[in-house]
Design a protein around this motif. Structure first.
Motif, PDB file in Angstrom:
ATOM      1  N   GLY A  59       0.790  -1.218   0.000  1.00  0.00           N
ATOM      2  CA  GLY A  59       0.000   0.000   0.000  1.00  0.00           C
ATOM      3  C   GLY A  59       0.822   1.267   0.000  1.00  0.00           C
ATOM      4  O   GLY A  59       0.482   2.258  -0.660  1.00  0.00           O
ATOM      5  N   VAL A  60       1.937   1.281   0.739  1.00  0.00           N
ATOM      6  CA  VAL A  60       2.773   2.481   0.825  1.00  0.00           C
ATOM      7  C   VAL A  60       3.354   2.827  -0.544  1.00  0.00           C
ATOM      8  O   VAL A  60       3.323   4.002  -0.961  1.00  0.00           O
ATOM      9  CB  VAL A  60       3.891   2.285   1.872  1.00  0.00           C
ATOM     10  N   ASP A  61       3.864   1.834  -1.260  1.00  0.00           N
ATOM     11  CA  ASP A  61       4.449   2.097  -2.576  1.00  0.00           C
ATOM     12  C   ASP A  61       3.391   2.588  -3.560  1.00  0.00           C
ATOM     13  O   ASP A  61       3.635   3.514  -4.347  1.00  0.00           O
ATOM     14  CB  ASP A  61       5.121   0.838  -3.123  1.00  0.00           C
ATOM     15  N   TRP A  62       2.224   1.948  -3.516  1.00  0.00           N
ATOM     16  CA  TRP A  62       1.138   2.365  -4.421  1.00  0.00           C
ATOM     17  C   TRP A  62       0.693   3.794  -4.118  1.00  0.00           C
ATOM     18  O   TRP A  62       0.474   4.589  -5.032  1.00  0.00           O
ATOM     19  CB  TRP A  62      -0.041   1.400  -4.280  1.00  0.00           C
ATOM     20  N   LEU A  63       0.594   4.125  -2.828  1.00  0.00           N
ATOM     21  CA  LEU A  63       0.180   5.479  -2.448  1.00  0.00           C
ATOM     22  C   LEU A  63       1.180   6.509  -2.945  1.00  0.00           C
ATOM     23  O   LEU A  63       0.796   7.575  -3.468  1.00  0.00           O
ATOM     24  CB  LEU A  63       0.031   5.568  -0.929  1.00  0.00           C
ATOM     25  N   ALA A  64       2.480   6.226  -2.825  1.00  0.00           N
ATOM     26  CA  ALA A  64       3.504   7.154  -3.309  1.00  0.00           C
ATOM     27  C   ALA A  64       3.371   7.367  -4.814  1.00  0.00           C
ATOM     28  O   ALA A  64       3.508   8.494  -5.309  1.00  0.00           O
ATOM     29  CB  ALA A  64       4.892   6.628  -2.962  1.00  0.00           C
ATOM     30  N   GLU A  65       3.098   6.289  -5.547  1.00  0.00           N
ATOM     31  CA  GLU A  65       2.914   6.410  -7.001  1.00  0.00           C
ATOM     32  C   GLU A  65       1.705   7.283  -7.330  1.00  0.00           C
ATOM     33  O   GLU A  65       1.757   8.115  -8.251  1.00  0.00           O
ATOM     34  CB  GLU A  65       2.737   5.024  -7.619  1.00  0.00           C
ATOM     35  N   GLN A  66       0.612   7.102  -6.598  1.00  0.00           N
ATOM     36  CA  GLN A  66      -0.602   7.868  -6.876  1.00  0.00           C
ATOM     37  C   GLN A  66      -0.418   9.348  -6.545  1.00  0.00           C
ATOM     38  O   GLN A  66      -0.939  10.216  -7.241  1.00  0.00           O
ATOM     39  CB  GLN A  66      -1.793   7.294  -6.089  1.00  0.00           C
ATOM     40  N   ARG A  67       0.311   9.633  -5.486  1.00  0.00           N
ATOM     41  CA  ARG A  67       0.589  11.044  -5.171  1.00  0.00           C
ATOM     42  C   ARG A  67       1.349  11.704  -6.321  1.00  0.00           C
ATOM     43  O   ARG A  67       1.136  12.874  -6.627  1.00  0.00           O
ATOM     44  CB  ARG A  67       1.424  11.140  -3.890  1.00  0.00           C
ATOM     45  N   ALA A  68       2.217  10.952  -6.961  1.00  0.00           N
ATOM     46  CA  ALA A  68       3.049  11.507  -8.032  1.00  0.00           C
ATOM     47  C   ALA A  68       2.271  11.794  -9.303  1.00  0.00           C
ATOM     48  O   ALA A  68       2.731  12.565 -10.148  1.00  0.00           O
ATOM     49  CB  ALA A  68       4.211  10.549  -8.340  1.00  0.00           C
ATOM     50  N   VAL A  69       1.080  11.199  -9.458  1.00  0.00           N
ATOM     51  CA  VAL A  69       0.299  11.423 -10.682  1.00  0.00           C
ATOM     52  C   VAL A  69      -0.983  12.199 -10.413  1.00  0.00           C
ATOM     53  O   VAL A  69      -1.878  12.249 -11.250  1.00  0.00           O
ATOM     54  CB  VAL A  69      -0.035  10.084 -11.392  1.00  0.00           C
ATOM     55  N   GLY A  70      -1.100  12.820  -9.222  1.00  0.00           N
ATOM     56  CA  GLY A  70      -2.217  13.714  -8.999  1.00  0.00           C
ATOM     57  C   GLY A  70      -3.325  13.157  -8.147  1.00  0.00           C
ATOM     58  O   GLY A  70      -4.506  13.382  -8.444  1.00  0.00           O
ATOM     59  N   PHE A  71      -3.003  12.460  -7.073  1.00  0.00           N
ATOM     60  CA  PHE A  71      -4.002  11.989  -6.108  1.00  0.00           C
ATOM     61  C   PHE A  71      -3.850  12.822  -4.851  1.00  0.00           C
ATOM     62  O   PHE A  71      -2.795  12.834  -4.220  1.00  0.00           O
ATOM     63  CB  PHE A  71      -3.789  10.496  -5.810  1.00  0.00           C
ATOM     64  N   PHE A  72      -4.925  13.535  -4.448  1.00  0.00           N
ATOM     65  CA  PHE A  72      -4.819  14.484  -3.344  1.00  0.00           C
ATOM     66  C   PHE A  72      -5.580  14.058  -2.089  1.00  0.00           C
ATOM     67  O   PHE A  72      -5.361  14.598  -1.022  1.00  0.00           O
ATOM     68  CB  PHE A  72      -5.341  15.862  -3.768  1.00  0.00           C
ATOM     69  N   ALA A  73      -6.516  13.117  -2.214  1.00  0.00           N
ATOM     70  CA  ALA A  73      -7.368  12.764  -1.088  1.00  0.00           C
ATOM     71  C   ALA A  73      -6.558  12.149   0.052  1.00  0.00           C
ATOM     72  O   ALA A  73      -5.456  11.626  -0.148  1.00  0.00           O
ATOM     73  CB  ALA A  73      -8.462  11.801  -1.537  1.00  0.00           C
ATOM     74  N   ASP A  74      -7.132  12.191   1.259  1.00  0.00           N
ATOM     75  CA  ASP A  74      -6.477  11.579   2.412  1.00  0.00           C
ATOM     76  C   ASP A  74      -6.491  10.063   2.285  1.00  0.00           C
ATOM     77  O   ASP A  74      -7.434   9.472   1.744  1.00  0.00           O
ATOM     78  CB  ASP A  74      -7.192  11.992   3.698  1.00  0.00           C
ATOM     79  N   ALA A  75      -5.447   9.417   2.796  1.00  0.00           N
ATOM     80  CA  ALA A  75      -5.350   7.959   2.808  1.00  0.00           C
ATOM     81  C   ALA A  75      -5.109   7.490   4.235  1.00  0.00           C
ATOM     82  O   ALA A  75      -4.308   8.075   4.968  1.00  0.00           O
ATOM     83  CB  ALA A  75      -4.221   7.486   1.897  1.00  0.00           C
ATOM     84  N   ILE A  76      -5.824   6.439   4.624  1.00  0.00           N
ATOM     85  CA  ILE A  76      -5.653   5.808   5.937  1.00  0.00           C
ATOM     86  C   ILE A  76      -5.039   4.439   5.707  1.00  0.00           C
ATOM     87  O   ILE A  76      -5.624   3.597   5.008  1.00  0.00           O
ATOM     88  CB  ILE A  76      -6.996   5.673   6.670  1.00  0.00           C
ATOM     89  N   LEU A  77      -3.861   4.230   6.268  1.00  0.00           N
ATOM     90  CA  LEU A  77      -3.181   2.946   6.101  1.00  0.00           C
ATOM     91  C   LEU A  77      -3.586   2.024   7.250  1.00  0.00           C
ATOM     92  O   LEU A  77      -3.519   2.412   8.420  1.00  0.00           O
ATOM     93  CB  LEU A  77      -1.667   3.160   6.107  1.00  0.00           C
ATOM     94  N   ILE A  78      -4.029   0.793   6.924  1.00  0.00           N
ATOM     95  CA  ILE A  78      -4.375  -0.186   7.956  1.00  0.00           C
ATOM     96  C   ILE A  78      -3.374  -1.335   7.873  1.00  0.00           C
ATOM     97  O   ILE A  78      -3.116  -1.872   6.798  1.00  0.00           O
ATOM     98  CB  ILE A  78      -5.822  -0.698   7.808  1.00  0.00           C
ATOM     99  N   THR A  79      -2.778  -1.670   8.992  1.00  0.00           N
ATOM    100  CA  THR A  79      -1.741  -2.698   8.996  1.00  0.00           C
ATOM    101  C   THR A  79      -1.555  -3.257  10.389  1.00  0.00           C
ATOM    102  O   THR A  79      -1.894  -2.606  11.387  1.00  0.00           O
ATOM    103  CB  THR A  79      -0.401  -2.120   8.498  1.00  0.00           C
ATOM    104  N   ALA A  80      -1.010  -4.466  10.460  1.00  0.00           N
ATOM    105  CA  ALA A  80      -0.652  -5.051  11.745  1.00  0.00           C
ATOM    106  C   ALA A  80       0.837  -4.876  12.040  1.00  0.00           C
ATOM    107  O   ALA A  80       1.311  -5.239  13.110  1.00  0.00           O
ATOM    108  CB  ALA A  80      -0.998  -6.542  11.759  1.00  0.00           C
ATOM    109  N   TYR A  81       1.566  -4.314  11.082  1.00  0.00           N
ATOM    110  CA  TYR A  81       3.020  -4.198  11.207  1.00  0.00           C
ATOM    111  C   TYR A  81       3.383  -2.754  11.514  1.00  0.00           C
ATOM    112  O   TYR A  81       3.599  -1.951  10.625  1.00  0.00           O
ATOM    113  CB  TYR A  81       3.697  -4.698   9.933  1.00  0.00           C
ATOM    114  N   ALA A  82       3.445  -2.423  12.793  1.00  0.00           N
ATOM    115  CA  ALA A  82       3.574  -1.031  13.219  1.00  0.00           C
ATOM    116  C   ALA A  82       4.999  -0.674  13.612  1.00  0.00           C
ATOM    117  O   ALA A  82       5.222  -0.022  14.614  1.00  0.00           O
ATOM    118  CB  ALA A  82       2.627  -0.760  14.378  1.00  0.00           C
TER     119      ALA A  82
END
Length: 477
Positions: free
Chosen positions: A97-120
């Motif tokens: 999810g983190v890598d995908w989110l970084a890619e989307q930010r680079a092409v014009g995604f502005f909305a907030d994202a909430i990451l859900i994970t068990a690996y904190a």
């Protein structure tokens, strides 16, 4: 970034394997989640059980809840829809999810994202922050925790947009005080405008406001907005003439990080800040030709492409335009696109000159005197019969804006200027003059006050510098 967890031990979740199933608790309800009612949410998770839980939790409370089983499907959904919040699993097959989110930010995604994970672990948190995640919810979590996380995102975005729009309106607007939402007056001309506004306000139709500078086009635009079904949504005023041509595209459409020199971070533009509400484009005749074609496409497709972005974003807007120029003549001169003019000119409302509004000038003067005296902390100056006569006979080349400036100047001086046919120092009334002579004396008096600075005189009078130059040339000054 916020770390949300339902138990102390969750932060030390398993080091390997699939993420644990969620522990749904009692579903939260109540007014604290009212912000969710108009929200559009996208859930990205490869586990059907998790998607089902989140859909059941959010679906009854949100306007729209979509789901995607992987990042490829999520990317396609972002291409065709606009979401307020994306809830994103981090550990998924193919791409996390983190890598995908970084890619989307680079092409014009502005909305907030909430990451859900068990690996904190700290490294994951740092990566999520750099990728632009707004919140970080640890598994296992309860339904009220994800509801709280989404509500926090929505509230933060709302406050950020309101703050930006208010600051922008203060910079762009020439009248920062009052009379912003009401068209004052009972003259026949004003009543006709008010009746037309009432008829068109509840329709989705775009409106073109015409009239000379200072006649109250922004006031009319705000009236349309306040009477529409978008009244509780943003009203974003944009003065097209006040934005440098090289900046206007980024201001309107937004930009991604690195789109141009100085773009250290991405930002939504005014089109997206006005989403759901009304965008008021003042001085539309001053919009550069390249931007006219981009605006035409927005009007036709209702989608915007931020500068540097590969993705178009859908927008829901009511457009109101205003101009003091004759756009038909601008089209004939090649300075305004004909196709854009015909697209704008669906419903036109002409704002009358102040001199054509009869006794409205007396009502406006009294209101300005009362409000401005309170604002400035100055005692009100009486408006006697000689001043009322001068108000009625003056030509008002700067219209309502000039009247407001005259009242403010009067309060500062403690009396109406001698050249405005008010009471003179010897106590005698000024002789009656022609409209042309009253106008000449008033403009020259203001020029004298500012030591001949025509730019400042134009600002005080609420008229253009060109008008001052033309009048001075006519009077051989």
């Amino acid at each position: 970034m916020t770390f949300s967890t339902s138990r102390a031990g969750a932060a030390a979740g398993p080091a390997a394997g699939r993420e644990p199933a969620v522990k749904p608790g009692k579903t939260a309800a109540g007014p604290e989640f009212g912000a969710l009612a108009q929200a559009s949410i996208l859930i990205v998770d490869d586990e059907p059980g998790m998607r089902n839980f989140l859909v059941r939790t959010l679906g009854p409370r949100c306007k729209l809840v979509d789901e995607a089983a992987d990042t490829d499907q999520a990317s396609r959904k972002l291409d065709s829809n606009r979401y307020d919040v994306v809830i994103l699993d981090n550990i998924m097959p193919g791409k996390n999810g983190v890598d995908w989110l970084a890619e989307q930010r680079a092409v014009g995604f502005f909305a907030d994202a909430i990451l859900i994970t068990a690996y904190a672990d700290l490294d994951t948190a740092i990566q999520a922050l750099r990728a632009g995640a707004a919140d970080f919810v640890l598994k296992p979590f309860r339904s009220n925790q994800i509801l709280n996380a989404v509500a926090r995102c929505l509230d933060r975005v709302r406050l950020q947009r309101e703050n930006y729009v208010l600051r922008y309106a203060l910079r762009a607007s020439s009248d920062r005080t009052f009379l912003r939402d009401n068209l004052i007056g009972q003259s026949a001309a004003t009543l006709r405008v008010r009746e037309t506004i009432a008829r068109v306000a509840r329709l989705p139709t775009s409106v073109l406001l015409t009239g000379a500078s200072g006649t109250g086009k922004e006031v009319a635009a705000r009236s349309i907005h306040s009477l529409s079904d978008r009244a509780d949504k943003p009203f974003v005023p944009v003065n097209c003439a006040a934005i440098p041509p090289e900046m206007i595209e980024a201001e309107l459409f937004g930009h991604i990080k690195g789109a141009f020199t100085g773009a250290d971070s991405g930002r939504e533009g005014l089109f997206l800040y006005a989403h759901g509400g009304t965008l008021f484009l003042d001085e539309i005749g001053e919009l550069p030709l390249p931007m006219q074609s981009k605006l035409l496409r927005v009007l036709e497709d209702r989608r915007v492409r931020p500068v540097g972005s590969e993705r178009e974003v859908p927008v829901d807007l009511r457009f109101i335009f205003a101009t003091n120029a004759e756009l038909q003549k601008e089209v004939e001169k090649g300075r305004f696109r004909a196709d854009l003019f015909y697209r704008l000119n669906v419903m036109q409302i002409h704002l009358p000159l102040l001199k054509d509004r009869g006794d409205d000038v007396q009502e406006l003067a009294a209101i300005f005197m009362s409000k401005l005296s309170t604002q400035l902390g100055m005692p009100p100056v009486p408006i006697d019969a000689s001043v009322r006569a001068a108000l009625a006979s003056y030509d008002w080349p700067g219209n309502v804006r000039e009247l407001r400036n005259l009242i403010e100047r009067t309060l500062i001086l403690g009396a109406f200027p001698d050249d405005f046919a008010g009471p003179r120092n010897d106590g005698q009334s000024a002789p009656a003059d022609s409209l042309a002579e009253l106008e000449r004396r008033h403009i020259l008096g203001v020029l004298k006050e500012v030591n001949g600075n025509r730019e400042e005189a134009a600002r005080r009078l609420g008229i253009s510098r060109k008008t001052i130059d033309r009048k001075c040339a006519l009077w051989d000054v």
